[in-house]
Design a protein around this motif. Sequence first.
Motif, mmCIF file in Angstrom:
data_model
loop_
_atom_site.group_PDB
_atom_site.id
_atom_site.type_symbol
_atom_site.label_atom_id
_atom_site.label_comp_id
_atom_site.label_asym_id
_atom_site.label_seq_id
_atom_site.Cartn_x
_atom_site.Cartn_y
_atom_site.Cartn_z
ATOM 1 N N GLY A 1 134.744 -5.348 40.846
ATOM 2 C CA GLY A 1 133.895 -6.320 41.518
ATOM 3 C C GLY A 1 133.293 -7.295 40.531
ATOM 4 O O GLY A 1 133.136 -6.988 39.350
ATOM 5 N N LEU A 2 132.959 -8.479 41.033
ATOM 6 C CA LEU A 2 132.253 -9.472 40.220
ATOM 7 C C LEU A 2 130.788 -9.447 40.620
ATOM 8 O O LEU A 2 130.448 -9.636 41.794
ATOM 9 C CB LEU A 2 132.834 -10.869 40.437
ATOM 10 C CG LEU A 2 132.114 -11.989 39.676
ATOM 11 C CD1 LEU A 2 132.159 -11.748 38.168
ATOM 12 C CD2 LEU A 2 132.692 -13.342 40.039
ATOM 13 N N GLY A 3 129.940 -9.193 39.656
ATOM 14 C CA GLY A 3 128.516 -9.111 39.928
ATOM 15 C C GLY A 3 127.719 -10.033 39.023
ATOM 16 O O GLY A 3 128.255 -10.677 38.119
ATOM 17 N N VAL A 4 126.422 -10.091 39.286
ATOM 18 C CA VAL A 4 125.475 -10.839 38.479
ATOM 19 C C VAL A 4 124.239 -9.981 38.272
ATOM 20 O O VAL A 4 123.924 -9.115 39.089
ATOM 21 C CB VAL A 4 125.063 -12.178 39.143
ATOM 22 C CG1 VAL A 4 126.190 -13.168 39.120
ATOM 23 C CG2 VAL A 4 124.572 -11.964 40.568
ATOM 24 N N GLY A 5 123.558 -10.225 37.181
ATOM 25 C CA GLY A 5 122.296 -9.567 36.918
ATOM 26 C C GLY A 5 121.317 -10.586 36.370
ATOM 27 O O GLY A 5 121.717 -11.519 35.662
ATOM 28 N N ASP B 1 130.228 7.406 39.656
ATOM 29 C CA ASP B 1 130.202 6.797 40.986
ATOM 30 C C ASP B 1 131.532 6.133 41.343
ATOM 31 O O ASP B 1 131.643 5.502 42.399
ATOM 32 C CB ASP B 1 129.073 5.755 41.069
ATOM 33 C CG ASP B 1 127.700 6.388 40.957
ATOM 34 O OD1 ASP B 1 127.465 7.403 41.635
ATOM 35 O OD2 ASP B 1 126.871 5.871 40.182
ATOM 36 N N ARG B 2 132.520 6.245 40.427
ATOM 37 C CA ARG B 2 133.842 5.649 40.638
ATOM 38 C C ARG B 2 133.724 4.158 40.957
ATOM 39 O O ARG B 2 134.372 3.647 41.864
ATOM 40 C CB ARG B 2 134.627 6.378 41.738
ATOM 41 C CG ARG B 2 134.846 7.851 41.506
ATOM 42 C CD ARG B 2 135.788 8.205 40.379
ATOM 43 N NE ARG B 2 137.095 7.557 40.554
ATOM 44 C CZ ARG B 2 137.873 7.188 39.549
ATOM 45 N NH1 ARG B 2 137.505 7.389 38.317
ATOM 46 N NH2 ARG B 2 139.028 6.599 39.784
ATOM 47 N N GLN B 3 132.882 3.454 40.172
ATOM 48 C CA GLN B 3 132.701 2.019 40.379
ATOM 49 C C GLN B 3 133.020 1.257 39.094
ATOM 50 O O GLN B 3 132.807 1.759 37.984
ATOM 51 C CB GLN B 3 131.280 1.708 40.854
ATOM 52 C CG GLN B 3 131.027 2.252 42.245
ATOM 53 C CD GLN B 3 129.948 1.505 42.982
ATOM 54 O OE1 GLN B 3 129.678 0.337 42.724
ATOM 55 N NE2 GLN B 3 129.318 2.180 43.925
ATOM 56 N N HIS B 4 133.513 0.027 39.284
ATOM 57 C CA HIS B 4 133.936 -0.832 38.171
ATOM 58 C C HIS B 4 133.465 -2.250 38.471
ATOM 59 O O HIS B 4 133.867 -2.841 39.468
ATOM 60 C CB HIS B 4 135.464 -0.777 38.063
ATOM 61 C CG HIS B 4 136.021 -1.567 36.921
ATOM 62 N ND1 HIS B 4 137.360 -1.583 36.674
ATOM 63 C CD2 HIS B 4 135.452 -2.361 35.979
ATOM 64 C CE1 HIS B 4 137.603 -2.352 35.611
ATOM 65 N NE2 HIS B 4 136.452 -2.848 35.177
ATOM 66 N N TRP B 5 132.612 -2.773 37.589
ATOM 67 C CA TRP B 5 132.031 -4.113 37.774
ATOM 68 C C TRP B 5 132.132 -4.932 36.508
ATOM 69 O O TRP B 5 131.898 -4.422 35.410
ATOM 70 C CB TRP B 5 130.552 -4.010 38.175
ATOM 71 C CG TRP B 5 130.372 -3.459 39.535
ATOM 72 C CD1 TRP B 5 130.200 -2.146 39.875
ATOM 73 C CD2 TRP B 5 130.372 -4.200 40.754
ATOM 74 N NE1 TRP B 5 130.094 -2.032 41.244
ATOM 75 C CE2 TRP B 5 130.199 -3.280 41.810
ATOM 76 C CE3 TRP B 5 130.501 -5.546 41.054
ATOM 77 C CZ2 TRP B 5 130.147 -3.660 43.136
ATOM 78 C CZ3 TRP B 5 130.446 -5.930 42.384
ATOM 79 C CH2 TRP B 5 130.267 -4.990 43.406
ATOM 80 N N VAL B 6 132.443 -6.195 36.652
ATOM 81 C CA VAL B 6 132.322 -7.191 35.603
ATOM 82 C C VAL B 6 131.191 -8.101 36.065
ATOM 83 O O VAL B 6 131.235 -8.625 37.185
ATOM 84 C CB VAL B 6 133.630 -7.984 35.403
ATOM 85 C CG1 VAL B 6 133.430 -9.095 34.380
ATOM 86 C CG2 VAL B 6 134.761 -7.047 34.994
#
Length: 135
Positions: A10-14, A82-87
């Motif tokens: 997923g593409l995220g922002v912080g 959590d088996r999650q992958h984020w950029v």
Amino acid sequence: MGMPGIDFPGLGVGLAILRDDRILLYRRMKAPEAGHWNIVGGKVDHMEPAERAARREAEEETGLSIGSLTFLGQTEQIIEADRQHWVSLLYKTTDFSGEPQLTEPDKLSEFGWFDLDALPEPLSAFTRAVLPLLR
């Protein structure tokens, strides 16, 4: 189609929100990293510029009105538990108005302003990634 971060990266922002050398952190209630302290942020919607997404997510989560942002860099988080992958693209701001609130009590349980040298534990991997970029 699938879920970003779960079925494909997923593409995220912080957004690190800073006031008087303190950072605003919220405690997460849901995966990834439930129970961890985190900067505000979330996923970028299709056709939404990342900076706009950072501002939108921060305003939704805090109730603050966010002004100008400064781009800090990017991070990639692969959270095996959590088996999650984020950029994610990371930003910071000191330009905001209002006082933070708990506007999403189904997602976030508490919040606070913390000195950068006295942060609560456990910190999310996402938050740990932004800290060196703030110094």
